[in-house]
Design a protein around this motif. Structure first.
Motif, short mmCIF file in Angstrom:
data_model
loop_
_atom_site.label_atom_id
_atom_site.label_comp_id
_atom_site.label_asym_id
_atom_site.label_seq_id
_atom_site.Cartn_x
_atom_site.Cartn_y
_atom_site.Cartn_z
N ASN A 48 0.81 -1.22 0.00
CA ASN A 48 0.00 0.00 0.00
C ASN A 48 0.85 1.28 0.00
O ASN A 48 0.33 2.38 0.11
CB ASN A 48 -0.98 0.01 1.18
CG ASN A 48 -0.29 0.14 2.52
OD1 ASN A 48 0.83 -0.36 2.71
ND2 ASN A 48 -0.95 0.79 3.47
N LYS A 49 2.18 1.13 -0.16
CA LYS A 49 3.10 2.28 -0.25
C LYS A 49 3.46 2.50 -1.72
O LYS A 49 3.84 1.56 -2.43
CB LYS A 49 4.39 2.04 0.53
CG LYS A 49 4.23 2.10 2.01
CD LYS A 49 4.26 3.52 2.50
CE LYS A 49 4.32 3.52 4.02
NZ LYS A 49 4.25 4.85 4.56
N PHE A 50 3.36 3.76 -2.14
CA PHE A 50 3.65 4.13 -3.51
C PHE A 50 4.53 5.37 -3.52
O PHE A 50 4.50 6.17 -2.58
CB PHE A 50 2.35 4.44 -4.26
CG PHE A 50 1.45 3.24 -4.39
CD1 PHE A 50 1.52 2.41 -5.49
CD2 PHE A 50 0.52 2.95 -3.39
CE1 PHE A 50 0.69 1.31 -5.60
CE2 PHE A 50 -0.32 1.86 -3.50
CZ PHE A 50 -0.24 1.03 -4.62
N VAL A 51 5.29 5.53 -4.60
CA VAL A 51 6.15 6.70 -4.75
C VAL A 51 6.04 7.23 -6.18
O VAL A 51 6.15 6.45 -7.14
CB VAL A 51 7.63 6.37 -4.45
CG1 VAL A 51 8.53 7.56 -4.75
CG2 VAL A 51 7.81 5.91 -3.02
N PHE A 52 5.82 8.52 -6.30
CA PHE A 52 6.05 9.21 -7.57
C PHE A 52 7.50 9.67 -7.52
O PHE A 52 7.91 10.36 -6.58
CB PHE A 52 5.14 10.43 -7.72
CG PHE A 52 3.74 10.10 -8.15
CD1 PHE A 52 3.46 9.82 -9.48
CD2 PHE A 52 2.71 10.09 -7.22
CE1 PHE A 52 2.16 9.53 -9.88
CE2 PHE A 52 1.42 9.80 -7.61
CZ PHE A 52 1.14 9.51 -8.95
N PHE A 53 8.29 9.28 -8.52
CA PHE A 53 9.68 9.70 -8.62
C PHE A 53 9.81 10.51 -9.90
O PHE A 53 9.52 10.01 -10.99
CB PHE A 53 10.64 8.51 -8.64
CG PHE A 53 12.07 8.92 -8.76
CD1 PHE A 53 12.76 9.34 -7.63
CD2 PHE A 53 12.71 8.94 -9.98
CE1 PHE A 53 14.09 9.76 -7.73
CE2 PHE A 53 14.04 9.35 -10.08
CZ PHE A 53 14.72 9.76 -8.96
N GLU A 54 10.25 11.76 -9.76
CA GLU A 54 10.23 12.69 -10.89
C GLU A 54 11.56 13.44 -10.99
O GLU A 54 12.17 13.75 -9.98
CB GLU A 54 9.11 13.71 -10.70
CG GLU A 54 7.77 13.07 -10.38
CD GLU A 54 6.73 14.07 -9.91
OE1 GLU A 54 6.81 15.27 -10.27
OE2 GLU A 54 5.82 13.65 -9.16
N VAL A 55 11.95 13.75 -12.21
CA VAL A 55 13.09 14.63 -12.46
C VAL A 55 12.62 15.66 -13.48
O VAL A 55 12.10 15.31 -14.54
CB VAL A 55 14.32 13.86 -13.00
CG1 VAL A 55 15.49 14.81 -13.22
CG2 VAL A 55 14.72 12.73 -12.05
N TRP A 56 12.80 16.92 -13.12
CA TRP A 56 12.36 18.05 -13.94
C TRP A 56 13.55 18.93 -14.27
O TRP A 56 14.51 19.02 -13.50
CB TRP A 56 11.31 18.87 -13.18
CG TRP A 56 10.07 18.09 -12.92
CD1 TRP A 56 9.80 17.32 -11.82
CD2 TRP A 56 8.95 17.95 -13.79
NE1 TRP A 56 8.57 16.72 -11.95
CE2 TRP A 56 8.03 17.09 -13.16
CE3 TRP A 56 8.62 18.47 -15.03
CZ2 TRP A 56 6.81 16.74 -13.73
CZ3 TRP A 56 7.41 18.13 -15.60
CH2 TRP A 56 6.53 17.28 -14.96
N LYS A 57 13.49 19.62 -15.40
CA LYS A 57 14.56 20.53 -15.78
C LYS A 57 14.72 21.65 -14.76
O LYS A 57 15.83 22.12 -14.52
CB LYS A 57 14.30 21.11 -17.17
CG LYS A 57 14.45 20.08 -18.28
CD LYS A 57 14.17 20.70 -19.63
CE LYS A 57 14.25 19.64 -20.72
NZ LYS A 57 13.85 20.19 -22.03
N SER A 58 13.59 22.08 -14.16
CA SER A 58 13.65 23.17 -13.19
C SER A 58 12.43 23.11 -12.28
O SER A 58 11.44 22.44 -12.58
CB SER A 58 13.68 24.53 -13.90
OG SER A 58 12.42 24.77 -14.52
N ARG A 59 12.48 23.83 -11.18
CA ARG A 59 11.32 23.94 -10.30
C ARG A 59 10.16 24.60 -11.03
O ARG A 59 8.99 24.26 -10.82
CB ARG A 59 11.67 24.72 -9.03
CG ARG A 59 10.47 24.78 -8.08
CD ARG A 59 10.84 25.20 -6.69
NE ARG A 59 11.72 24.29 -6.00
CZ ARG A 59 11.33 23.18 -5.36
NH1 ARG A 59 10.08 22.82 -5.37
NH2 ARG A 59 12.21 22.43 -4.73
N ALA A 60 10.45 25.54 -11.92
CA ALA A 60 9.40 26.18 -12.70
C ALA A 60 8.64 25.15 -13.54
O ALA A 60 7.42 25.25 -13.69
CB ALA A 60 9.99 27.27 -13.59
#
Length: 100
Positions: A48-60
């Motif tokens: 029941n544990k999930f993670v969204f893992f994301e990498v973005w060019k910038s906070r914007a």
């Protein structure tokens, strides 16, 4: 570059609905111009544990992601599917260090 993750705990029996919601969100998020990586992961030890893992060019770019219709759909439905609060973590980085 911004590395961002958020850990979620699904309510009992809400895991399948959360997975279905993520299945809608992930490909649309990956298509956004500022997205480098966008994954939805389920713990093999705590189902029941999930993670969204994301990498973005910038906070914007992440902030722009929050304004998309697909993210707003997630935000509207998420409270009914999870226990407690989402647990976000973010890191600002210049990118991978060669040889590291």
């Amino acid at each position: 570059m911004l590395v961002f993750s958020v850990t979620l705990t699904a309510k009992p029996d809400a895991g399948p609905a959360l997975i279905e919601l993520a299945a809608m969100l992930v490909p649309l998020s990956r298509a956004e111009p500022g997205c480098i990586r966008y994954d939805f992961l389920q713990s093999p030890h705590t189902p029941n544990k999930f993670v969204f893992f994301e990498v973005w060019k910038s906070r914007a770019d992440l902030d722009e992601h929050y304004q998309t219709p697909h993210f707003k759909t997630l935000a509207a439905q998420l409270p009914a599917l999870i226990e407690g609060e989402p647990e976000p973590v973010s890191y600002e980085t210049e990118g991978p260090i060669p040889g590291f």
